[in-house]
Structure formats: C-alpha cells, structure tokens
Design a protein around this motif. Structure first.
Motif, mmCIF file in Angstrom:
data_model
loop_
_atom_site.group_PDB
_atom_site.id
_atom_site.type_symbol
_atom_site.label_atom_id
_atom_site.label_comp_id
_atom_site.label_asym_id
_atom_site.label_seq_id
_atom_site.Cartn_x
_atom_site.Cartn_y
_atom_site.Cartn_z
ATOM 1 N N ALA A 103 0.768 -1.136 0.178
ATOM 2 C CA ALA A 103 -0.075 -0.130 0.132
ATOM 3 C C ALA A 103 0.799 1.419 0.119
ATOM 4 O O ALA A 103 0.544 2.389 -0.743
ATOM 5 N N LEU A 104 2.041 1.161 0.748
ATOM 6 C CA LEU A 104 2.774 2.376 0.924
ATOM 7 C C LEU A 104 4.160 2.560 -0.050
ATOM 8 O O LEU A 104 4.888 3.522 0.200
ATOM 9 N N GLY A 105 4.521 1.203 -0.490
ATOM 10 C CA GLY A 105 5.642 1.083 -1.149
ATOM 11 C C GLY A 105 6.850 0.587 -0.278
ATOM 12 O O GLY A 105 6.595 0.575 1.062
ATOM 13 N N ALA A 106 7.804 -0.140 -0.624
ATOM 14 C CA ALA A 106 8.779 -0.921 0.382
ATOM 15 C C ALA A 106 9.574 0.119 1.412
ATOM 16 O O ALA A 106 9.513 -0.137 2.380
ATOM 17 N N GLU A 107 9.792 1.285 1.028
ATOM 18 C CA GLU A 107 10.666 2.384 1.789
ATOM 19 C C GLU A 107 9.834 2.384 2.777
ATOM 20 O O GLU A 107 9.738 2.391 4.407
ATOM 21 N N ASN A 108 8.756 3.202 2.331
ATOM 22 C CA ASN A 108 7.553 3.999 3.421
ATOM 23 C C ASN A 108 6.915 2.844 4.131
ATOM 24 O O ASN A 108 6.660 2.961 5.497
ATOM 25 N N GLY A 109 6.491 1.885 3.529
ATOM 26 C CA GLY A 109 5.675 0.756 4.023
ATOM 27 C C GLY A 109 6.518 0.097 5.231
ATOM 28 O O GLY A 109 5.964 -0.190 6.326
ATOM 29 N N THR A 110 7.863 -0.046 5.139
ATOM 30 C CA THR A 110 8.693 -0.601 6.185
ATOM 31 C C THR A 110 8.794 0.039 7.401
ATOM 32 O O THR A 110 8.645 -0.252 8.690
ATOM 33 N N ILE A 111 9.049 1.653 6.961
ATOM 34 C CA ILE A 111 9.002 2.384 8.042
ATOM 35 C C ILE A 111 7.882 2.564 8.973
ATOM 36 O O ILE A 111 7.797 2.480 10.321
ATOM 37 N N ILE A 112 6.567 2.674 8.371
ATOM 38 C CA ILE A 112 5.321 2.562 9.032
ATOM 39 C C ILE A 112 5.133 1.402 9.777
ATOM 40 O O ILE A 112 4.665 1.408 10.944
ATOM 41 N N LEU A 113 5.498 0.110 9.334
ATOM 42 C CA LEU A 113 5.321 -1.261 10.070
ATOM 43 C C LEU A 113 6.071 -1.190 11.203
ATOM 44 O O LEU A 113 5.589 -1.690 12.269
ATOM 45 N N ASP A 114 7.415 -0.701 11.169
ATOM 46 C CA ASP A 114 8.220 -0.720 12.264
ATOM 47 C C ASP A 114 7.637 0.155 13.457
ATOM 48 O O ASP A 114 7.819 -0.037 14.621
ATOM 49 N N GLN A 115 7.141 1.340 13.082
ATOM 50 C CA GLN A 115 6.241 2.042 14.058
ATOM 51 C C GLN A 115 4.827 1.324 14.702
ATOM 52 O O GLN A 115 4.864 1.471 15.800
ATOM 53 N N VAL A 116 4.500 0.880 13.889
ATOM 54 C CA VAL A 116 3.119 -0.038 14.476
ATOM 55 C C VAL A 116 3.871 -0.959 15.406
ATOM 56 O O VAL A 116 3.196 -1.210 16.309
#
Length: 417
Positions: A123-136
């Motif tokens: 949904a967010l792309g590899a870079e941003n998706g990974t960043i948001i996942l880590d925050q979750v």
C-alpha cells in the motif's frame, strides 16, 4: 466513510401506523451472564439486550477499509491506548470498517491472510511501508511482521471486550480505498469493483470470523449505496429500490446464515440519505413489491435501518429535523454524524441541532470520525483528517472544547453509564 455526516442509523421495527408486523415476545435467547448481554434484538424503536434493557450506541468510526486494509492509527498509538481514549469519555461502541478485498485476497491465497509486512509495503511502497510497519510494531509489541490483518482486527475486538466497548462491523467498500463517490466503481451492486458474489461471501466470512469476538453485536451490509455514475448501463437498469431489495435480502441471508446472533444494518439509496419507501410501506419501484418482514423469516427482529444526512451547512434546525423525518427517521432511533473539528463548527446549527434531537429521542449514534490521520488517502500518505476526534498522532483530542462542551454531554444525554 464519508465525506460528511452519516446520520441516524435507525431501528427498522419502529415504523408508525402499523407498517411492520409485531415481533412475538416468546423468542428464547441464549443469555450471557455478563457484558455485553447479547445477542441483541429490536423491539419497537429500541435495541434490547438479553436482560431486557435498552441498548443505546454512543461511539465513533474507526476506519480500516483503506488501501492497507487494517484499522488506522497504529503507527502512532497502541490498540489499548486508542480504545482507552474512547472509554475515558464514556463511549460504548465503535463502528469498525473493513473492505471486501481483504477477504477476496484470503480466498486467492488459499485461505491464508496477508501479513502486515506485505500489507504495508504493497500500500505504501517498500521504503515507507517498512518505516510505518516498524512504528506499528513499536507501539504494539504483541504484533510482528507476520501478524495478519485479521489478527489486528482480533486484537481490537479483544481490547473492546476487555473495556466493554460494543463492536459494530461495517462493510465500507469492496476495493480497499477511501470512500465514497459515484464514480469509484464501488457504488452499487455489480459495479466494476462491487462483485455481488464476493460481497456476500465476504459478509459471511466476517460474520463467521466475528463469532470469536464477544464484543461483536452488529454488522452492516454496506456503507452509502449510491448512483453508479461511471457505469451508465448499470445505473439505468439497476439503480432502484426493486434491485436494492433483491440484493439486501442476499446480504442479510449471508450474515444471518453465518452468525445468527448479530443485528444487521441496512442502508438506503442516495448515499443512504433516504429510506422513505421502506418505512412508509410504499412500492419498491419500478416494481410494486413492498418491504415485508415476512421475507426475513427467523431474523426479522435482527434488522436495523441506517440513514445518513449531509446537511453540514444547515442553518434551520426545524428544516434539518424535518428532512430527517421525511427521509425515514420518523420510524426509528439511532444516528451518526460528523463535522470539521475546528474551534467553531461544533457550535453551529448542524451539530447543536442534531445533538439536541438525539438527546430528545435517546437515539444511538456514531460520530465520523475517530481517526486523526490515515496511512494513506487519495494518494497522500500520512493524510491529515480534520474531521478526526483525535489529533494527527492520535495522542489527544483535536478539539478539547468540543469534547468537553459537546461530545461528553451528548454521551451523557443518550447513553449514560
């Protein structure tokens, strides 16, 4: 979602003038020994629990039907913190939204749900998706990258049960995306992205899955049915009350067949701003058939109508209330509403008039919306939600003045502890 107000969801069996048949009082329900004292049934204009007490929803929408297809805000706060925030002011319910695409992908993946790591990166792309996942994961340490989307819903439902918050599960869209407009392919049955067979399959799947949630007490068929303007042939041939009735019977049968305990909410036409022929017993045009509870044999006391209203610029309280009445509100009681959480909007006619109306009727309601921001919306990541009860990082109320001066009095006036 909404772009604006989603006002009164209203009880089906409260129609005046004897339009609907009386439900027998002899039905025996399994009785829960503690909260939520479910399953609920309708009785006149009221929702009743197994102790015979009235149930009045006073809650907020928690969106989960966007592109990520998990409930919003978890990159900023934990599930427990968000539910606790609602509970702290006396709210007793959430309208938790989901997309049918979530279930479609499970079927496409041989029954296996998508993990969070995949959901965020797609949904967010590899870079941003990974960043948001880590925050979750930092905020919700019980989750991992392999936690599935439905396991997040499970965690929310479990926390709601722990804190005694009712869960009302709402099918918002078929395709995971922001809702709604008449050209989004999700507008009407058999629209480009609104496959009816997948829809009924998804409703049944979530109804079955929700059996494990003690807090689940009701489900909605579909948010804001509307004209499929991007599909002229479908609009001309099918956008009418006759087809509405055909398809909502399929939806109610799907839910009730999988989970006979939950209440089932039905929405009308024109972004769910009208239910007039249903509550007045007039023809479901272009045919001559009328709405008949006999068509819902065995679960007529499980049906609730929801009616939305978008008159945010109203400056005449009597006209606003009269419009709701004429579009179907005269038959029922609960409501849903929402507006921009700035310093003054809550003091205008629209918010004040609706609050007064709901307190007078002791009507249930859900406010749009809890979310202070979205993972992504309309192509913008970390999108600001100015209608959100919570601020951008979900840490505090966006308008403390409204919460203290408007929202808490509404809660106390409709669903006191």
């Amino acid at each position: 979602m909404k772009s604006m107000l989603q006002a009164p969801f209203l009880h089906l069996l409260a129609a005046s003038g004897g339009l609907f048949s009386q439900i027998a009082e002899s039905r025996t329900l399994p009785r829960q020994s503690g909260w939520p004292f479910a399953p609920f049934v309708t009785s006149g204009r009221d929702i009743k629990d197994t102790q015979g007490q009235n149930v009045v929803y006073a809650g907020a929408n928690w969106p989960g039907a966007g592109e990520v297809m998990i409930p919003e805000g978890l990159q900023y706060q934990s599930v427990e913190t968000i539910v606790t925030k609602m509970k702290s002011i006396g709210m007793n319910a959430i309208r938790l939204t989901y997309a049918i695409e979530l279930i479609d992908q499970i079927y496409e993946n041989d029954g296996v749900d998508v993990p969070l790591s995949t959901a965020f990166t797609e949904a967010l792309g590899a870079e941003n998706g990974t960043i948001i996942l880590d925050q979750v994961l930092a905020n919700n340490p019980s989750f991992t990258g392999s936690t599935t989307r439905l396991e997040v819903y499970d965690a929310i439902a479990a926390e709601c049960a722990k804190q005694e918050i009712f869960v009302h599960l709402d099918n918002h869209m078929s395709r995971g995306a922001w809702c709604c407009n008449t050209e989004d392919g999700n507008s009407w049955f058999n629209d480009v992205d609104f496959n009816v067979a997948n829809w009924t399959r998804g409703l049944a799947y979530m109804a079955e899955h929700g059996k494990s949630w003690p807090a689940l007490v009701s489900m909605a068929l579909r948010n804001e049915l509307r004209s499929p303007d991007s599909n002229p042939e479908l609009k001309a041939s099918s956008y009418n009350w006759q087809d509405w009735y055909k398809y909502i019977k399929q939806g109610t049968e799907a839910i009730h067949g999988a989970n006979p305990d939950v209440l089932i909410f039905l929405s009308g036409l024109n972004f769910d701003t009208t239910m007039t022929p249903v509550v007045r017993g007039t023809a479901l045009t272009p045919g001559s058939e009328t709405f008949d509870l006999a068509d819902f044999e065995g679960y007529a006391e499980k049906l609730v109508l929801e009616l939305h209203n978008y008159d945010n610029n109203a400056n005449d309280c009597a006209a606003l209330q009269g419009g709701l009445h004429n579009n179907g509100y005269q038959a029922m009681s609960p409501a849903e509403f929402g507006f921009n959480m700035d310093a003054t909007e809550w003091q205008r006619t629209y918010a004040i008039c609706l609050a007064e109306y709901m307190v007078t009727l002791k009507s249930g309601w859900f406010i749009w919306v809890l979310a202070g921001s979205y993972y992504t919306r309309d192509g913008t990541q970390d999108y600001e939600e100015t209608w959100g009860l919570l601020n951008h990082d979900w840490s505090d109320w966006r308008s403390p003045e409204y919460v203290e001066g408007g929202l808490i009095p509404l809660i106390d006036g409709t669903a006191p502890p």
